[in-house]
Write a protein that holds these residues in place. Sequence first.
Motif, PDB file in Angstrom:
ATOM      1  N   ASP A  76      -4.230  -6.830  -5.221  1.00  0.00           N
ATOM      2  CA  ASP A  76      -5.152  -6.152  -4.317  1.00  0.00           C
ATOM      3  C   ASP A  76      -6.040  -7.159  -3.578  1.00  0.00           C
ATOM      4  O   ASP A  76      -6.262  -7.035  -2.370  1.00  0.00           O
ATOM      5  N   THR A  94      -4.352   0.361   4.600  1.00  0.00           N
ATOM      6  CA  THR A  94      -3.616   1.266   3.714  1.00  0.00           C
ATOM      7  C   THR A  94      -2.113   1.090   3.896  1.00  0.00           C
ATOM      8  O   THR A  94      -1.349   1.050   2.918  1.00  0.00           O
ATOM      9  N   TYR A  97      -0.845  -1.993   2.124  1.00  0.00           N
ATOM     10  CA  TYR A  97      -0.689  -1.754   0.683  1.00  0.00           C
ATOM     11  C   TYR A  97       0.625  -1.025   0.387  1.00  0.00           C
ATOM     12  O   TYR A  97       1.359  -1.378  -0.542  1.00  0.00           O
ATOM     13  N   VAL A  98       0.901   0.013   1.154  1.00  0.00           N
ATOM     14  CA  VAL A  98       2.119   0.801   0.921  1.00  0.00           C
ATOM     15  C   VAL A  98       3.365  -0.058   1.103  1.00  0.00           C
ATOM     16  O   VAL A  98       4.287  -0.035   0.282  1.00  0.00           O
ATOM     17  N   ASN A 103      -0.476   0.779  -4.749  1.00  0.00           N
ATOM     18  CA  ASN A 103      -1.218   1.994  -4.427  1.00  0.00           C
ATOM     19  C   ASN A 103      -2.394   1.625  -3.526  1.00  0.00           C
ATOM     20  O   ASN A 103      -3.205   0.770  -3.893  1.00  0.00           O
ATOM     21  N   ASP A 106      -8.793   3.896  -2.105  1.00  0.00           N
ATOM     22  CA  ASP A 106      -9.423   5.022  -1.419  1.00  0.00           C
ATOM     23  C   ASP A 106     -10.148   4.526  -0.177  1.00  0.00           C
ATOM     24  O   ASP A 106     -10.862   3.518  -0.236  1.00  0.00           O
TER      25      ASP A 106
END
Length: 283
Positions: A76, A94, A97-98, A103, A106
């Motif tokens: 991360d 986001t 990350y995908v 994951n 938020d």
Amino acid sequence: MSLMVCFVTASQRRRDQLKEFLRAKREALTPADVGMPAAGRRRTPGLRREEVAVLAGVGVSWYTWLEQGRDIKVSDAVLDAVARALLLGEAERTHLYVLAGLNPPDPAGQPGMPVNDQLRAVLDAWMPNPAHVLDRHYNLVAMNDASRWVFGYDEDVSNCMVAFFTHPIYRGRFTSWHEFAPDMVADFRAGAARYPDDPVFGRIVEELLATSPDFAELWARPEVRSRSQGMKELTHPEVGELVFEYSLFRLPDRADLNVVLHTPHPDTGTKEKVESLVAVHPG
């Protein structure tokens, strides 16, 4: 064997998309965009891979492998550094990350960030029914007039979890307080577990453990639940019994906020009572 082939193909397709995405975002930036001096003429557009690596604080070889779509381990923290180096927005972060197989975090936004005018318009449009916005700590962020009048919110109510256990007016309006309280605490425990590095949960728990034996008893139970919909039964001093169906909606771009919408339960007279309450207390 066919399942393995499908899995490998899907994994490779994701890495190919990662390669295309990172290259496109790198080539869309100039040194001036990221505060770096332009070093002579460039044969290719945008930043060089080694420049992105320097900005992200990672090795040039590692970033090259990442952009080439190689099957490497990522964390991360490193993805966040790459996202900052490439000036990625929340949706792009986001997506990164995908594509990297992690994951996505938020999209919590910035703490204390105000509610925008569009969301306030939604709350007002829900009149004459109650609607309000809570953050992940149960702080009351915004509400419409009906929510204030129905629940008895005043200047002393800033956090609904604290008020639910300690504020005499707010607590007193819940007809089935003892049935509703376990779900409140179990949901709060789930939120605290979801954000283990957030110290605000701990401070609220400490405050309530010191002031509310009811909370202390419920907090000692290892129960976790997520509240998304249910019923609220209230006793209002002016109009009597009210029964609402409620739904919680998390905002896609502000995962720290929940919009709570209340609808009068049919055949309880709640709709007419709320309308009369609004008529008596015009905005």
